[in-house]
Design a protein around this motif. Structure first.
Motif, PDB file in Angstrom:
ATOM      1  N   PHE A 523      -5.218 -25.880  18.135  1.00 48.53           N
ATOM      2  CA  PHE A 523      -5.414 -24.495  18.713  1.00 48.53           C
ATOM      3  C   PHE A 523      -5.240 -23.627  17.221  1.00 48.53           C
ATOM      4  O   PHE A 523      -4.865 -24.218  16.135  1.00 48.53           O
ATOM      5  N   SER A 524      -5.622 -22.251  17.377  1.00 54.19           N
ATOM      6  CA  SER A 524      -5.493 -21.269  16.488  1.00 54.19           C
ATOM      7  C   SER A 524      -4.577 -20.143  16.839  1.00 54.19           C
ATOM      8  O   SER A 524      -4.348 -19.815  17.876  1.00 54.19           O
ATOM      9  N   THR A 525      -4.055 -19.497  15.707  1.00 56.81           N
ATOM     10  CA  THR A 525      -3.230 -18.328  15.858  1.00 56.81           C
ATOM     11  C   THR A 525      -4.104 -17.060  15.719  1.00 56.81           C
ATOM     12  O   THR A 525      -5.451 -17.261  15.336  1.00 56.81           O
ATOM     13  N   TRP A 526      -3.666 -15.983  15.703  1.00 59.54           N
ATOM     14  CA  TRP A 526      -4.292 -14.806  15.020  1.00 59.54           C
ATOM     15  C   TRP A 526      -4.819 -14.936  13.772  1.00 59.54           C
ATOM     16  O   TRP A 526      -5.562 -14.125  13.315  1.00 59.54           O
ATOM     17  N   ALA A 527      -4.198 -15.685  13.076  1.00 61.76           N
ATOM     18  CA  ALA A 527      -4.087 -15.754  11.486  1.00 61.76           C
ATOM     19  C   ALA A 527      -5.214 -17.156  11.083  1.00 61.76           C
ATOM     20  O   ALA A 527      -5.213 -17.292   9.957  1.00 61.76           O
ATOM     21  N   ASP A 616      -4.924 -11.062   6.157  1.00 67.54           N
ATOM     22  CA  ASP A 616      -5.679  -9.805   5.939  1.00 67.54           C
ATOM     23  C   ASP A 616      -4.895  -8.494   6.554  1.00 67.54           C
ATOM     24  O   ASP A 616      -5.402  -7.735   7.193  1.00 67.54           O
ATOM     25  N   VAL A 617      -3.617  -8.552   6.044  1.00 69.03           N
ATOM     26  CA  VAL A 617      -2.688  -7.341   6.328  1.00 69.03           C
ATOM     27  C   VAL A 617      -2.183  -6.839   5.016  1.00 69.03           C
ATOM     28  O   VAL A 617      -2.454  -7.483   3.863  1.00 69.03           O
ATOM     29  N   PRO A 618      -1.715  -5.636   4.773  1.00 66.71           N
ATOM     30  CA  PRO A 618      -1.296  -5.101   3.655  1.00 66.71           C
ATOM     31  C   PRO A 618      -0.408  -5.901   2.783  1.00 66.71           C
ATOM     32  O   PRO A 618       0.551  -6.499   3.630  1.00 66.71           O
ATOM     33  N   PHE A 619      -0.536  -6.437   1.675  1.00 65.33           N
ATOM     34  CA  PHE A 619       0.136  -7.238   0.702  1.00 65.33           C
ATOM     35  C   PHE A 619       0.200  -8.758   1.215  1.00 65.33           C
ATOM     36  O   PHE A 619       0.937  -9.414   0.677  1.00 65.33           O
ATOM     37  N   VAL A 620      -0.649  -9.022   2.108  1.00 61.79           N
ATOM     38  CA  VAL A 620      -0.795 -10.407   2.558  1.00 61.79           C
ATOM     39  C   VAL A 620      -2.061 -10.568   3.036  1.00 61.79           C
ATOM     40  O   VAL A 620      -2.833 -10.432   3.991  1.00 61.79           O
ATOM     41  N   TRP A 649       2.275 -18.185   0.268  1.00 64.64           N
ATOM     42  CA  TRP A 649       1.889 -16.435   0.521  1.00 64.64           C
ATOM     43  C   TRP A 649       0.895 -16.147  -0.435  1.00 64.64           C
ATOM     44  O   TRP A 649       1.074 -16.260  -1.566  1.00 64.64           O
ATOM     45  N   HIS A 650      -0.201 -15.923  -0.074  1.00 57.33           N
ATOM     46  CA  HIS A 650      -1.197 -15.076  -0.870  1.00 57.33           C
ATOM     47  C   HIS A 650      -1.299 -13.920  -0.838  1.00 57.33           C
ATOM     48  O   HIS A 650      -1.746 -13.281   0.156  1.00 57.33           O
ATOM     49  N   VAL A 651      -0.830 -13.308  -1.788  1.00 57.91           N
ATOM     50  CA  VAL A 651      -0.935 -11.689  -1.673  1.00 57.91           C
ATOM     51  C   VAL A 651      -2.330 -11.299  -1.890  1.00 57.91           C
ATOM     52  O   VAL A 651      -2.754 -10.272  -1.178  1.00 57.91           O
ATOM     53  N   ASN A 652      -3.164 -11.772  -2.688  1.00 61.15           N
ATOM     54  CA  ASN A 652      -4.464 -11.269  -2.993  1.00 61.15           C
ATOM     55  C   ASN A 652      -5.264 -12.570  -3.637  1.00 61.15           C
ATOM     56  O   ASN A 652      -4.768 -13.638  -3.662  1.00 61.15           O
ATOM     57  N   ASP A 653      -6.270 -12.360  -4.131  1.00 62.40           N
ATOM     58  CA  ASP A 653      -7.053 -13.389  -4.833  1.00 62.40           C
ATOM     59  C   ASP A 653      -6.296 -13.672  -6.120  1.00 62.40           C
ATOM     60  O   ASP A 653      -6.436 -14.918  -6.514  1.00 62.40           O
TER      61      ASP A 653
END
Length: 964
Positions: A523-527, A616-620, A649-653
């Motif tokens: 299954f999947s979560t919101w993320a 895809d939230v701030p800093f994440v 934890w991928h902060v960004n690219d």
């Protein structure tokens, strides 16, 4: 029985589900490294991971780009480009590994496969590094048994992985992965020679693969031949005969001493007792005054003089290796694949261990080979016997030689299916392996025959010199040949052949396993999708040893004539204990006991999941939790749980953070539990008698061992700045703590010996010493006749440090420069073998520099390629023991430069690469350093260099690689 039935049911259930589920890709596909490609690929390197997500070593559900566990991937082509001998030699240069290739370690004894190339992550013991071949366990941690021609890459997981792979993955996992889809033909060949004109090696190999419809087949044959270097005297740093002397105290500090000699022996024979004491047979039969060297702080070690030293020990072990490999894959359907593969490896290694000798042996004052005037001097003094020490240059040295034949056969099914609205992967596979090790000691001394041969008399009937026992008990020693040890070349070949023989043993080990796994996203979560894997495994390991020479064999003193000494109740060179039984070992060097077949089985079930929590939230950009747990049931020691939890934890690219916490285990091997006892000689300085000599050390197994438990923490950061393309840096912290580590408690350990002495014989550790006389006797006659070593769950261990990796590539004109740097900083490496003893810290001490680094620079332009590889370590303390006092300062840092020039040529429808490789370009000599205690104090036996330094010198290799 119930647990076994339950496990089999679970395994079959998982297998039946997996037959309808999706393919499980255990290994990542990594681009090969050819001319013009990057020097290596890692999880931190831009472009390192392929565009589609693939499963990597260290997890069953996580891709390389999101793995919380540190992972370094290197292509085999790149490893062999810079070190074209063996993959093992190349891997040893990476700073996460510690130590030297087995061939260039100090010479081994014949109680095991002393030439095996074992990988040792973090320098916490090779047993704590799990080695895989295509994701499957290999019979033991010995890289020599793995075929190289079709090997594509090596994945190195530097973190605890027992929850995913089971026992042994304490320091990490090294997974050797082949190219399962190779099409074409390739061949290679090389020849190498040292700058000193020795160690001429060559390698030849050929591999091919083809696809016929749904069938793919591939195979390889390769041969490597390294004759080794059978004398340390072939190098300046060997000829100097450095050894460590002193007591490590303020009054008598440890020091490195040059040109050391053993003062109670010589190459001609030194008399050490009686009226002719301190005289030496400098020529055959003739005594001259023994010339003493300079005192060193040890009672029997001098610098210079007439004393002898072990002058035959190898610098590098011989290694001959022939490998055969084949694999076939067939797609039964678009979703089901069946495969089978097999390998057979034939390995031979050999080295010189030490010189055969007579030290502290007793000889009759009327020995028939002794000149009349010397016999008269003895008689005038009323002396019936005297003691002598001699190293025999005429005789061959103790020479362990191992023949190892290994086959590994495996096969299975894998496939894919859609379930719960997503693709699932499955596999079922089995493996069986058998390893036959036949190890010889090619010149082992028979203590009984030696005692008989040394007692030479004149036969009154014939006037010939014969063994005394020939007159008193001829049937006990038929064909006895008396030996003359009075001179540098006094022994006859017939006498040498009589007292030396080839002892051997054969050990057969097997490993059988079957496992199944299924992975997918239920299954999947919101993320994002939640990934899940279930796996089960059964293994059985067995060991059996056949030997006609037992370490418990003793010389039968009753068969020999009594000593001529007054009131003698025993023969010369044959001791009897207080129980009236002989304590004199029959075999001077290594023998291994016979062992009936013993086995250990294990059953395991494991789960792993990767749960995305934020995206895809701030800093994440993304945040995932990875967790795994494994239930293990050992036949011998019961059940144990291992687990791991990690965060990615991928902060960004550009920026990524990762961390793991795990509970890992190392289960005792079947050999540690039930292995045959072995005896080998070891040089020691006996604190009880003050004698420096060689004593037999008997290593035993222990069926009461339990798995050791490690708690591991890792945390790191990966930075790949968008503003600097082709640059990346990763920094990872690790901490490994073990509370019940398995350690070999040996009487040859200087700490153990000190504890016994300080207790005045009351410590239980004193039972590790077998002496012919009561403990209160401190005379040389009470030197131990046997020293024991036993494995116990008794040690404590802590390792802590930081790994750093930097990669950068940029264009220069029409060419490309690729840079890669790897560095390991070891902050702590603490161990305590026995409770209450001093805590040792090897980090930053000789053998484990606190900073170890490798920098690779590569320039590629069209068909031309140039590589430089710099290996460096910082300076080190002399000892891991904080209480040791040394006369010298720190051991100097060392750097070694390797260079490769290669050129590609189009020919015969394919591409050939011609190359020249130079190892240790500037012929940098190793730093002078010897460890404390044990054999490091014995002149010539071990090379006094710090672990990790190059001891061969500059080495040239020319070769070609062809691919069609």
């Amino acid at each position: 029985m119930r647990r076994t039935t339950t496990f089999v049911a679970m395994l079959l259930g998982a297998s039946s589900i997996s037959m309808a589920s999706a393919a499980f890709a255990q290994e990542a596909t990594t681009p090969g490294t050819a001319a013009g490609e990057p020097p290596a690929v890692s999880s931190a390197m831009p472009g390192g991971a392929p565009s589609d997500e693939v499963i990597v070593t260290g997890s069953r559900v996580v891709t390389g780009n999101t793995s919380p566990t540190p992972l370094t991937t290197v292509s085999t082509a790149n490893l062999l480009q810079n070190t074209p001998t063996t993959v093992a030699d190349a891997l040893y240069k990476l700073p996460v590994f510690a130590g030297l290739p087995a061939q260039t370690r100090n010479p081994g004894n014949s109680s095991g496969n002393s030439g095996a190339n074992n990988l040792n992550l973090r320098s916490i013991g090779a047993a704590r590094t799990l080695v895989l071949f295509n994701g499957q366990r290999v019979p033991d941690n010995n890289v020599d048994q793995l075929p190289q021609m079709l090997m594509q890459r090596v994945d190195i997981v530097t973190g605890g992985a027992s929850a995913v792979y089971g026992s042994d993955a304490v320091a990490g996992v090294v997974n050797f992965i082949i190219d399962k889809h190779f099409d074409g033909l390739k061949a290679n060949g090389s020849i190498g020679v040292s700058t000193y004109g020795d160690d001429v090696t060559y390698r030849l190999g050929i591999a091919g693969g083809t696809t016929i419809g749904r069938l793919h087949i591939e195979g390889s044959v390769e041969h490597y031949d390294d004759p080794g270097i059978f004398s340390k005297l072939s190098r300046p740093w060997g000829r100097d005969v450095w050894s460590t002397q002193g007591a490590g105290t303020t009054a008598n500090p440890y020091r490195e001493v040059k040109n050391t000699r053993i003062s109670n022996t010589s190459f001609g024979g030194k008399i050490v007792s009686g009226p002719l004491a301190n005289q030496n047979f400098s020529t055959n039969g003739v005594l001259t005054p023994f010339i003493n060297g300079t005192a060193t702080g040890a009672s029997t070690i001098q610098s210079g003089g007439d004393g002898a030293f072990f002058n035959t020990a190898s610098l590098k072990t011989k290694l001959k290796n022939t490998q055969y490999f084949g694999r076939a894959d067939y797609e039964l359907t678009d979703d089901i694949n069946v495969w089978a593969q097999g390998s057979y490896v034939d390995t031979n290694n050999k080295n010189n261990h030490q010189t055969n000798e007579f030290r502290n042996y007793t000889v009759s004052a009327t020995n028939a080979f002794l000149r009349p005037e010397y016999q008269a001097a003895m008689a005038a003094a009323g002396v019936k016997t005297f003691t002598i020490g001699k190293m025999m240059e005429q005789a061959p040295p103790l020479q362990p030689e191992t023949f190892l034949k290994t086959y590994i056969i495996s096969g299975g099914f894998d496939g894919k299916v859609s379930m719960f609205g997503s693709d699932w992967s499955w596999d079922v596979q089995g493996m069986t392996s058998r390893q036959k090790q036949h190890t010889f000691n090619n010149a082992n001394m028979d203590g009984a025959k030696a005692a008989a041969a040394l007692d030479a008399v004149v036969d009154p009937a014939t006037g010939n010199i014969v063994c005394h026992v020939t007159l008193t008990n001829p049937s006990a020693y038929p064909g006895c040949v008396p030996i003359n040890i009075f001179g540098p070349t006094s022994e006859s070949q017939q006498a040498i052949d009589y007292i030396l023989l080839k002892t051997d043993f054969t050990t057969i080990t097997t490993l059988k396993e079957v496992n199944a796994s299924i992975s997918g996203s239920p299954f999947s979560t919101w993320a994002g999708p939640v990934k899940f894997a279930l796996s089960g495994e059964m293994r059985e390991a067995t060991v059996k040893t056949n030997s006609n020479f037992q370490p418990t064999d003793r010389v039968d003193c009753s068969t020999l004539p009594l000593s001529p000494a007054a009131n003698a109740k025993t023969p010369m060179n044959c001791s009897i204990g207080s129980d009236g039984k002989s304590t004199q070992a029959r075999w001077v060097s290594n023998v291994v006991a016979r062992l009936p077949k013993a086995s250990v089985s294990v059953k395991e079930v494991a789960v792993e999941t990767d749960i995305p929590l934020l995206k895809d939230v701030p800093f994440v950009q993304s945040f995932n939790i990875n967790a795994a747990a494994r239930y293990t049931d050992y036949e011998t020691s019961g059940t144990v749980w291992t687990w791991k939890i990690g965060a990615d934890w991928h902060v960004n690219d550009d920026l990524r953070l990762r961390a793991t916490r795990s509970r890992d285990i190392l289960a005792p091997s079947v050999t540690q539990l039930f292995g045959a006892a072995s005896v080998n000689p070891s040089g020691i300085t006996d604190l009880h008698t003050g004698i420096n000599a060689v004593a037999p050390v008997q290593t035993n197994s222990n069926p009461n061992l339990v798995p050791e438990v490690a708690n591991t923490l890792t945390g790191g950061v990966v930075y790949r700045p968008s503003w600097l393309p082709s640059f990346s840096i990763s920094v990872d912290y690790y901490r490994i703590k073990i509370g019940n580590a398995i350690a070999n408690v040996s009487g040859n350990d200087s700490t153990v010996m000190r504890i016994c002495e300080d207790s005045n014989g009351t410590s239980p550790l004193c039972s590790l010493y077998v002496r012919p006389l009561p403990f209160s006797d401190r005379s040389p006659a009470n030197y131990p006749t046997l020293i024991l070593a036993n494995p116990l769950n008794i040690a404590k261990f802590l390792s802590e440090g930081v790994d750093t990796e930097v990669n950068y590539g940029f264009d220069v004109g029409s060419g490309r420069v690729n840079l890669r740097g790897l560095m390991t900083y070891t902050a702590k490496q603490r161990s305590q073998t026995l409770p209450g003893t001093v805590v040792l810290d090897a980090a930053g001490a000789a053998g484990l520099p606190s900073i170890r680094a490798v920098l690779q620079a590569q320039y590629v332009q069209g068909p031309f390629r140039f590589d430089l590889l710099e290996r460096w370590h910082n300076s080190t303390r002399r000892s891991s023991n904080p209480n040791d006092v040394w006369a010298e300062g720190r051991v100097a840092s060392r750097g070694y430069t390797d260079m490769t020039i290669a050129y590609d040529i189009k020919m015969l429808g394919g591409t050939s690469q011609l190359y020249l490789n130079i190892q240790n370009l500037f012929n940098t000599a190793p730093a002078v350093h010897g460890a404390t205690g044990g054999s490091s104090s014995v002149p010539g036996l071990f090379l006094a260099t710090t672990n990790g330094d190059d001891i061969i010198g500059r080495y040239f290799t020319m070769g070609f690689r062809y691919k069609f």
